[in-house]
Write a protein that holds these residues in place. Structure first.
Motif, PDB file in Angstrom:
ATOM      1  N   ILE A  14       0.798  -1.235   0.000  1.00  8.98           N
ATOM      2  CA  ILE A  14       0.000   0.000   0.000  1.00  8.98           C
ATOM      3  C   ILE A  14       0.825   1.277   0.000  1.00  8.98           C
ATOM      4  O   ILE A  14       0.256   2.350  -0.105  1.00  8.98           O
ATOM      5  CB  ILE A  14      -0.983   0.030   1.197  1.00  8.98           C
ATOM      6  CG1 ILE A  14      -0.235   0.161   2.529  1.00  8.98           C
ATOM      7  CG2 ILE A  14      -1.914  -1.153   1.173  1.00  8.98           C
ATOM      8  CD1 ILE A  14      -1.134   0.454   3.711  1.00  8.98           C
ATOM      9  N   ARG A  15       2.148   1.176   0.083  1.00  7.92           N
ATOM     10  CA  ARG A  15       2.934   2.400   0.229  1.00  7.92           C
ATOM     11  C   ARG A  15       2.773   3.353  -0.959  1.00  7.92           C
ATOM     12  O   ARG A  15       2.675   4.555  -0.775  1.00  7.92           O
ATOM     13  CB  ARG A  15       4.404   2.102   0.500  1.00  7.92           C
ATOM     14  CG  ARG A  15       5.109   1.436  -0.626  1.00  7.92           C
ATOM     15  CD  ARG A  15       6.516   1.081  -0.271  1.00  7.92           C
ATOM     16  NE  ARG A  15       7.058   0.318  -1.378  1.00  7.92           N
ATOM     17  CZ  ARG A  15       8.266  -0.078  -1.475  1.00  7.92           C
ATOM     18  NH1 ARG A  15       9.107   0.203  -0.516  1.00  7.92           N
ATOM     19  NH2 ARG A  15       8.667  -0.746  -2.522  1.00  7.92           N
ATOM     20  N   GLY A  19       0.660   6.902  -0.917  1.00  5.24           N
ATOM     21  CA  GLY A  19       1.345   8.132  -1.312  1.00  5.24           C
ATOM     22  C   GLY A  19       0.449   9.035  -2.144  1.00  5.24           C
ATOM     23  O   GLY A  19       0.424  10.255  -1.954  1.00  5.24           O
ATOM     24  N   PHE A  20      -0.332   8.447  -3.054  1.00  4.97           N
ATOM     25  CA  PHE A  20      -1.250   9.236  -3.874  1.00  4.97           C
ATOM     26  C   PHE A  20      -2.384   9.816  -3.037  1.00  4.97           C
ATOM     27  O   PHE A  20      -2.772  10.968  -3.214  1.00  4.97           O
ATOM     28  CB  PHE A  20      -1.804   8.393  -5.021  1.00  4.97           C
ATOM     29  CG  PHE A  20      -0.814   8.147  -6.123  1.00  4.97           C
ATOM     30  CD1 PHE A  20      -0.369   9.184  -6.926  1.00  4.97           C
ATOM     31  CD2 PHE A  20      -0.300   6.876  -6.331  1.00  4.97           C
ATOM     32  CE1 PHE A  20       0.553   8.970  -7.935  1.00  4.97           C
ATOM     33  CE2 PHE A  20       0.623   6.643  -7.332  1.00  4.97           C
ATOM     34  CZ  PHE A  20       1.059   7.694  -8.144  1.00  4.97           C
ATOM     35  N   VAL A  21      -2.909   9.013  -2.104  1.00  2.00           N
ATOM     36  CA  VAL A  21      -3.964   9.505  -1.211  1.00  2.00           C
ATOM     37  C   VAL A  21      -3.418  10.652  -0.365  1.00  2.00           C
ATOM     38  O   VAL A  21      -4.063  11.696  -0.220  1.00  2.00           O
ATOM     39  CB  VAL A  21      -4.509   8.364  -0.308  1.00  2.00           C
ATOM     40  CG1 VAL A  21      -5.424   8.907   0.781  1.00  2.00           C
ATOM     41  CG2 VAL A  21      -5.218   7.319  -1.156  1.00  2.00           C
ATOM     42  N   PHE A  22      -2.217  10.448   0.174  1.00  2.17           N
ATOM     43  CA  PHE A  22      -1.628  11.488   1.008  1.00  2.17           C
ATOM     44  C   PHE A  22      -1.383  12.751   0.190  1.00  2.17           C
ATOM     45  O   PHE A  22      -1.567  13.862   0.690  1.00  2.17           O
ATOM     46  CB  PHE A  22      -0.319  11.005   1.648  1.00  2.17           C
ATOM     47  CG  PHE A  22       0.190  11.946   2.690  1.00  2.17           C
ATOM     48  CD1 PHE A  22      -0.298  11.897   3.980  1.00  2.17           C
ATOM     49  CD2 PHE A  22       1.137  12.906   2.380  1.00  2.17           C
ATOM     50  CE1 PHE A  22       0.145  12.785   4.945  1.00  2.17           C
ATOM     51  CE2 PHE A  22       1.586  13.793   3.332  1.00  2.17           C
ATOM     52  CZ  PHE A  22       1.089  13.737   4.628  1.00  2.17           C
ATOM     53  N   ALA A  23      -0.970  12.611  -1.077  1.00  2.00           N
ATOM     54  CA  ALA A  23      -0.727  13.780  -1.933  1.00  2.00           C
ATOM     55  C   ALA A  23      -2.006  14.596  -2.109  1.00  2.00           C
ATOM     56  O   ALA A  23      -1.974  15.840  -2.070  1.00  2.00           O
ATOM     57  CB  ALA A  23      -0.168  13.345  -3.282  1.00  2.00           C
ATOM     58  N   LEU A  27      -2.401  18.425  -0.736  1.00  2.00           N
ATOM     59  CA  LEU A  27      -2.739  19.608  -1.533  1.00  2.00           C
ATOM     60  C   LEU A  27      -3.973  20.319  -0.991  1.00  2.00           C
ATOM     61  O   LEU A  27      -4.074  21.548  -1.067  1.00  2.00           O
ATOM     62  CB  LEU A  27      -2.931  19.218  -3.002  1.00  2.00           C
ATOM     63  CG  LEU A  27      -1.642  18.821  -3.717  1.00  2.00           C
ATOM     64  CD1 LEU A  27      -1.943  18.272  -5.102  1.00  2.00           C
ATOM     65  CD2 LEU A  27      -0.667  19.992  -3.802  1.00  2.00           C
ATOM     66  N   TRP A  28      -4.883  19.581  -0.391  1.00  2.00           N
ATOM     67  CA  TRP A  28      -6.072  20.183   0.192  1.00  2.00           C
ATOM     68  C   TRP A  28      -5.725  20.995   1.448  1.00  2.00           C
ATOM     69  O   TRP A  28      -6.255  22.088   1.668  1.00  2.00           O
ATOM     70  CB  TRP A  28      -7.080  19.080   0.506  1.00  2.00           C
ATOM     71  CG  TRP A  28      -8.332  19.566   1.173  1.00  2.00           C
ATOM     72  CD1 TRP A  28      -9.210  20.505   0.712  1.00  2.00           C
ATOM     73  CD2 TRP A  28      -8.837  19.133   2.431  1.00  2.00           C
ATOM     74  NE1 TRP A  28     -10.245  20.670   1.606  1.00  2.00           N
ATOM     75  CE2 TRP A  28     -10.034  19.832   2.668  1.00  2.00           C
ATOM     76  CE3 TRP A  28      -8.395  18.206   3.366  1.00  2.00           C
ATOM     77  CZ2 TRP A  28     -10.787  19.648   3.816  1.00  2.00           C
ATOM     78  CZ3 TRP A  28      -9.154  18.017   4.498  1.00  2.00           C
ATOM     79  CH2 TRP A  28     -10.334  18.730   4.719  1.00  2.00           C
ATOM     80  N   LEU A  29      -4.809  20.466   2.277  1.00  2.00           N
ATOM     81  CA  LEU A  29      -4.451  21.130   3.536  1.00  2.00           C
ATOM     82  C   LEU A  29      -3.327  22.149   3.402  1.00  2.00           C
ATOM     83  O   LEU A  29      -3.114  22.952   4.304  1.00  2.00           O
ATOM     84  CB  LEU A  29      -4.030  20.079   4.573  1.00  2.00           C
ATOM     85  CG  LEU A  29      -5.105  19.125   5.078  1.00  2.00           C
ATOM     86  CD1 LEU A  29      -4.492  18.077   5.992  1.00  2.00           C
ATOM     87  CD2 LEU A  29      -6.215  19.888   5.791  1.00  2.00           C
ATOM     88  N   ALA A  30      -2.601  22.108   2.311  1.00  2.00           N
ATOM     89  CA  ALA A  30      -1.408  22.955   2.161  1.00  2.00           C
ATOM     90  C   ALA A  30      -1.752  24.440   2.168  1.00  2.00           C
ATOM     91  O   ALA A  30      -2.738  24.861   1.568  1.00  2.00           O
ATOM     92  CB  ALA A  30      -0.684  22.598   0.862  1.00  2.00           C
ATOM     93  N   ARG A  31      -0.904  25.201   2.852  1.00  2.00           N
ATOM     94  CA  ARG A  31      -1.015  26.662   2.880  1.00  2.00           C
ATOM     95  C   ARG A  31       0.378  27.243   2.601  1.00  2.00           C
ATOM     96  O   ARG A  31       0.995  27.863   3.462  1.00  2.00           O
ATOM     97  CB  ARG A  31      -1.528  27.151   4.244  1.00  2.00           C
ATOM     98  CG  ARG A  31      -2.910  26.683   4.605  1.00  2.00           C
ATOM     99  CD  ARG A  31      -3.977  27.286   3.675  1.00  2.00           C
ATOM    100  NE  ARG A  31      -5.300  26.824   4.024  1.00  2.00           N
ATOM    101  CZ  ARG A  31      -5.945  25.839   3.413  1.00  2.00           C
ATOM    102  NH1 ARG A  31      -5.365  25.182   2.427  1.00  2.00           N
ATOM    103  NH2 ARG A  31      -7.162  25.504   3.760  1.00  2.00           N
ATOM    104  N   SER A 100       1.130  13.893  10.345  1.00  2.00           N
ATOM    105  CA  SER A 100       0.564  12.763   9.602  1.00  2.00           C
ATOM    106  C   SER A 100       1.632  12.049   8.791  1.00  2.00           C
ATOM    107  O   SER A 100       1.650  10.819   8.708  1.00  2.00           O
ATOM    108  CB  SER A 100      -0.540  13.250   8.663  1.00  2.00           C
ATOM    109  OG  SER A 100      -1.577  13.844   9.384  1.00  2.00           O
ATOM    110  N   LEU A 101       2.518  12.818   8.209  1.00  2.00           N
ATOM    111  CA  LEU A 101       3.594  12.248   7.405  1.00  2.00           C
ATOM    112  C   LEU A 101       4.531  11.405   8.261  1.00  2.00           C
ATOM    113  O   LEU A 101       4.929  10.304   7.862  1.00  2.00           O
ATOM    114  CB  LEU A 101       4.371  13.378   6.715  1.00  2.00           C
ATOM    115  CG  LEU A 101       5.391  12.974   5.681  1.00  2.00           C
ATOM    116  CD1 LEU A 101       4.721  12.239   4.532  1.00  2.00           C
ATOM    117  CD2 LEU A 101       6.108  14.197   5.159  1.00  2.00           C
TER     118      LEU A 101
END
Length: 196
Positions: A14-15, A19-23, A27-31, A100-101
């Protein structure tokens, strides 16, 4: 052959999808700000370089690679991935992403590395000797002494492993972060200069 445990099998499988889910969440949380984007370049570029350098040495499952970056750390590809990921976490300017990372890497990469070490130990008699000299992740400053023939970087191996995909992915993430930054600035300016 050393058998992987249940979670080691799952973690290895699943790694990449994780990674795609986390990406997407990233991008949604990034500021991002201009400053965080600029500062992130140092670890991201270092991680890309390390992954590319390591890919030019490793012959997966064919030999125990102990030269080049593998004389400093047993897992230069994963170390490079961590530098890239934590560089982007810094660019995003989000403690949620950073935390989270760290949890994601611990849950996925620790069992993956342990499983791979079990495989290497079962297939290469000199793995334990190598592991005694070279740290698992954080690199030693000087290369570990080895009796192996000194290897050299192979562009052919680099291309075979398609490591250039990491650079293209990093470029796409930076592009998305810049778009996010410009969108946020535009939304802010539009809000300030809204209808009176």
């Amino acid at each position: 052959m050393a058998e992987r445990t249940g979670w080691q099998k799952v973690a290895k499988r699943i790694r990449v999808p994780m990674g795609f889910v986390f990406a997407a969440v990233f991008l949604w949380l990034a500021r991002p700000t201009g400053k965080t984007l600029g500062l992130s370049l140092l670890p991201v570029l270092a991680g890309l370089w390390l992954r590319g350098y390591a890919a030019g040495y490793v012959r997966k499952n064919a030999e125990l690679t102990t030269t080049g970056p593998y004389a400093h750390t047993r897992n230069p590809l994963y170390l490079g991935s961590m530098l890239i990921a934590f560089g982007f976490a810094g660019a995003a300017a989000s403690w949620w992403i950073l935390g989270s990372l760290a949890l994601l890497f611990a849950a996925i990469y620790i069992p993956t590395i342990q499983g791979e070490e079990g495989y290497l130990r079962a297939h290469f008699a000199n793995f334990d000797e190598y592991a005694a000299k070279v740290p698992r992740l954080l690199p030693r400053l000087t290369p570990a002494p080895t009796t192996a023939e000194r290897g050299s970087f192979s562009r052919k191996l680099y291309l075979h492993h398609r490591e250039y995909n990491a650079s293209m992915g990093a470029g796409a993430i930076y592009f998305a972060l810049v778009i996010r930054l410009l969108w946020e600035k535009h939304a802010f300016i539009a809000g300030v200069a809204g209808p009176r």
